[in-house]
Enzyme design. Structure first.
Site, short mmCIF file in Angstrom:
data_model
loop_
_atom_site.label_atom_id
_atom_site.label_comp_id
_atom_site.label_asym_id
_atom_site.label_seq_id
_atom_site.Cartn_x
_atom_site.Cartn_y
_atom_site.Cartn_z
N TRP A 175 -9.84 0.43 -5.29
CA TRP A 175 -9.30 1.75 -4.88
C TRP A 175 -7.88 1.94 -5.43
O TRP A 175 -7.47 3.04 -5.78
CB TRP A 175 -9.33 1.80 -3.36
CG TRP A 175 -8.87 3.04 -2.68
CD1 TRP A 175 -7.84 3.17 -1.81
CD2 TRP A 175 -9.48 4.35 -2.76
NE1 TRP A 175 -7.75 4.45 -1.34
CE2 TRP A 175 -8.75 5.20 -1.91
CE3 TRP A 175 -10.57 4.87 -3.47
CZ2 TRP A 175 -9.05 6.55 -1.74
CZ3 TRP A 175 -10.88 6.22 -3.30
CH2 TRP A 175 -10.12 7.04 -2.45
N SER A 213 0.82 -1.21 0.00
CA SER A 213 0.00 0.00 0.00
C SER A 213 0.86 1.26 0.00
O SER A 213 1.73 1.39 -0.84
CB SER A 213 -0.94 -0.07 1.22
OG SER A 213 -2.10 0.63 0.95
N HIS A 252 -7.49 -5.83 -0.26
CA HIS A 252 -6.28 -5.05 0.00
C HIS A 252 -5.57 -5.61 1.23
O HIS A 252 -6.00 -5.36 2.36
CB HIS A 252 -6.74 -3.62 0.24
CG HIS A 252 -5.65 -2.61 0.35
ND1 HIS A 252 -4.89 -2.22 -0.72
CD2 HIS A 252 -5.20 -1.90 1.42
CE1 HIS A 252 -4.03 -1.29 -0.33
NE2 HIS A 252 -4.19 -1.09 0.97
N LYS A 275 4.24 2.06 -2.39
CA LYS A 275 4.68 3.27 -3.10
C LYS A 275 6.12 3.55 -2.68
O LYS A 275 7.00 3.88 -3.48
CB LYS A 275 3.80 4.48 -2.74
CG LYS A 275 2.28 4.27 -2.80
CD LYS A 275 1.51 5.54 -2.43
CE LYS A 275 0.12 5.36 -1.84
NZ LYS A 275 -0.90 4.68 -2.57
C1 GCU Z 1 -5.34 4.76 1.78
C2 GCU Z 1 -4.73 5.59 0.67
C3 GCU Z 1 -3.89 4.74 -0.28
C4 GCU Z 1 -2.89 3.93 0.51
C5 GCU Z 1 -3.60 3.17 1.61
C6 GCU Z 1 -2.68 2.44 2.57
O1 GCU Z 1 -6.29 3.88 1.26
O2 GCU Z 1 -5.78 6.21 -0.01
O3 GCU Z 1 -3.20 5.55 -1.20
O4 GCU Z 1 -2.20 3.07 -0.34
O5 GCU Z 1 -4.33 4.06 2.42
O6 GCU Z 1 -1.50 2.75 2.65
O7 GCU Z 1 -3.17 1.57 3.28
#
Ligand code: GCU
Length: 432
Positions: free
Chosen positions: A359, A268, A409, A272
């Site tokens: 998402w 998540s 997720h 990144k």
């Molecule tokens: C939120 C956010 C995402 C991210 C995620 C996470 O959903 O919008 O961009 O990847 O949190 O890190 O769990």
């Protein structure tokens, strides 16, 4: 199927990000037929319009050009390795996990002195090893003690987001928080395959809330009178990635670890982070992104699921100041996220998605891999050995890899099994 950002944020357990889409007042598109027409910048065309047809021009001209754009406009510029940094091995237990592993706890002292943030690195090494081991490294969300019930792991002492279920009270980890995220870190499975595992709490580097960059590592690098990063200087993701490089600095000093065989991974927002760490720091031999979504592997121009407008409003501290000008202006970016993957070339990179994680735009994550492929091929690698998005639970990999698994997720054993297979392929079975 519609999945609201609200549900996903509860699943990720960070209350501060509740109702992201709603907070941004933005429409969230989950309909493939409503993805706008877009043209991707070509990773193999220089800013002056010239085509890149050889590895040398990629290496000496195009790659630096792309890296500079991502630094200036998205993740921000990071400082290098602090001159004053020191490592302190706090503990070594050669009989951890019932004798399966050696557990080390290492403190990375950034300022070299008592003051300033310290990064606490937890390292497990398989005792069944005859030579320095390949290793996976990734940041965790709830402190090192959350990854395994092992009572020998020191409790995290940094600020944590409150979470009753996870045993975090008054922003502090309690004994109850041990092993609460063990399902995402199959330590015995990783060790059993001959790999080490290292992790650090991301909040040791920079706590994940917008405080104007007063806490965390940023102030250590302010010039006289500076109070927050310049618009082209690192945000939180840049800092977390920088922290991973500091762990890499440590691995170079540990003779039990094969520093040429380090796979950096993250889930998540930390996916990144892993991608950016791998782009910035070529010492990472493999880069793995799990469900990294917007600002990670997903193409921004698709505007499917989370968008730049939503992410910049909800998490204004993640990217550098300059990135905010691209909210709602995706087509004006001189790059897209396939070029982040291309920065990792020719090193192996694996992107994982989950079917219900709309998402994060699974198709957009796949397309980044596909559109990075020409760079990987130019550099003489196998690239991504398929044209189309694979079926669910059918990993496809060459030098680039991708899978979409069933479910939500999260990080599952299925994901790890694929990461281990991928690492076996590229680290020459050194772990297997
Ligand atoms: C939120 C956010 C995402 C991210 C995620 C996470 O959903 O919008 O961009 O990847 O949190 O890190 O769990």
């Amino acid at each position: 199927m519609m999945i609201g950002p609200l549900a996903l944020c509860i699943a990720c357990g960070v209350m501060g990000l509740l109702a992201l889409g709603a907070a941004a007042g933005a429409e969230v598109n989950y309909d493939e037929s409503k993805v706008p027409q877009y043209t991707l910048p070509d990773p193999l065309v220089l800013a002056n319009g010239q085509r890149v047809t050889d590895a040398q021009t990629w290496r000496e001209k195009r790659r630096p050009e792309i890296l500079e754009m991502f630094r200036r406009l998205m993740y921000g510029r990071s400082p290098g390795r602090p001159e004053t940094m020191a490592f302190s091995v706090r503990s070594v237990d050669e009989g951890a996990l019932g004798g399966l592993a050696t557990r080390k706890e290492v403190t990375i002292i950034l300022s070299g002195g008592e003051e300033g943030p310290r990064l606490n690195l937890l390292v497990y090494l398989p005792n069944a090893r005859e030579r320095p081991v390949p290793l996976f490294v990734g940041l965790n969300f709830y402190g090192n003690q959350s990854i395994h019930p092992d009572p020998g792991i020191s409790l995290c002492e940094s600020w944590l987001p409150n979470n009753e279920e996870f045993g975090v009270e008054d922003h502090r980890a309690t004994e109850r928080s041990r092993g609460v995220r063990a399902s995402r870190w199959p330590v015995e499975m990783i060790l059993g395959h001959g790999y080490g595992l290292a992790t650090m709490y991301y909040g040791d580097i920079d706590p994940d809330f917008d405080d104007g960059f007063k806490n965390g590592v940023h102030p250590l690098f302010y010039r006289e009178g500076q109070t927050r990063p310049d618009p082209d200087q690192w945000g939180a993701i840049g800092a977390w990635a920088w922290g991973l490089s500091r762990a890499m600095d440590y691995f170079e000093t540990d003779s039990d670890v094969d520093e040429r065989a380090i796979a950096v991974l993250g889930h998540s927002r930390l996916g990144k982070t892993a991608l950016w760490a791998g782009a910035e720091d070529e010492r990472f031999g493999i880069v793995i992104s799990n469900d990294s979504g917007c600002g990670g592997a997903a193409l921004s121009r698709r505007r499917f699921g989370e968008t730049l407008e939503i992410i910049n409003k909800a998490c204004p501290h993640w990217f550098c100041g300059n990135f905010h000008q691209f909210s709602g202006r995706e087509d004006d970016l001189p790059f897209d996220q396939h070029m982040l993957v291309a920065l990792i070339a020719p090193r192996p990179c694996y992107v994982a998605s989950a079917e219900e994680d709309l998402w994060a735009d699974p198709r957009g994550e796949f397309l980044s891999v596909k559109h990075a492929d020409p760079v990987y091929r130019l550099l003489g690698t196998e690239g991504f050995p398929a044209e189309d998005m694979p079926l669910v639970n059918r990993p496809v990999y060459g030098t680039l890899g991708y899978h979409i698994r069933t479910g939500e997720h999260d990080v599952k054993n299925f994901d790890w099994q694929c990461f281990l297979d991928f690492a076996d392929k590229h680290f020459g079975g050194r772990g297997g």
